[in-house]
Design an enzyme around this catalytic site. Sequence first.
Site: not given
Ligand code: ADP
Length: 215
Positions: A15, A90, A129, A162, A173
């Site tokens: 994304k 999410r 990564r 990370r 995840r």
């Molecule tokens: P990815 O899509 O690679 O899992 P993101 O960078 O989108 O990673 O998110 C990293 C972390 O940030 C998530 O695992 C969560 O802990 C937190 N996070 C991000 N967006 C949200 C959301 N909308 N609701 C809850 N937690 C979130």
Amino acid sequence: MRRRLILLGPPGSGKGTIAARLQQEFGIHHISSGHLLRREVEEGSTVGQRARLFLEKGELVPDGTVLTFMRGWMKSAPLESGFMLDGFPRTLNQGKALDVWLAERGAPVEAVILYACDLKIILDRITGRWSCPKCGRVYHVYSVPPKVAGICDDCRIELTQRADDREPVVRRRFGIYARQTKPLAKYYEHQGKLTVVDAALSPDERFAKTVAALN
Ligand code: ADP
């Protein structure tokens, strides 16, 4: 062109890459909740302190915290030139809240793109990564390796991973995505806004299909 967008998909579905290109070519503003939350954690703000452990464990930050935080960002989201949300909403609860905020401004979400991807591809992509802690440059052990294994080409220092990109955390995840986030696809399908793109396609193909869905 439809310009108020949500990008959905499991972690590692690409994304962020698509979003960067849409921003560059069409001036659609990229809003990544994960990036914004990681910044809060680095700064040690109140939100960051509340969110830190969840991010490290790869779990969702509770809706209460995320909703207050994202509501602030959405107030300044450009409605005409457009925005794409990456990582938010999410949960179904977050999706419904977002609909209410945007309805207040008479500017609903116009399109939702789901980048569908299975766990195997994701594990290959994410666990390979690594990035430079100094300049932020991102490498991949297979597709974009540094000249010397484990070392940044520019800064000559050791690359880091990370905390939530380690395999057990990526698996967790993905499970959370399947349970909590995937139901949003049905929600937007019922609204007639959903397009599914195969995340296993090349970046160029994914981009082309995304642009086609917005036009
Ligand atoms: P990815 O899509 O690679 O899992 P993101 O960078 O989108 O990673 O998110 C990293 C972390 O940030 C998530 O695992 C969560 O802990 C937190 N996070 C991000 N967006 C949200 C959301 N909308 N609701 C809850 N937690 C979130």
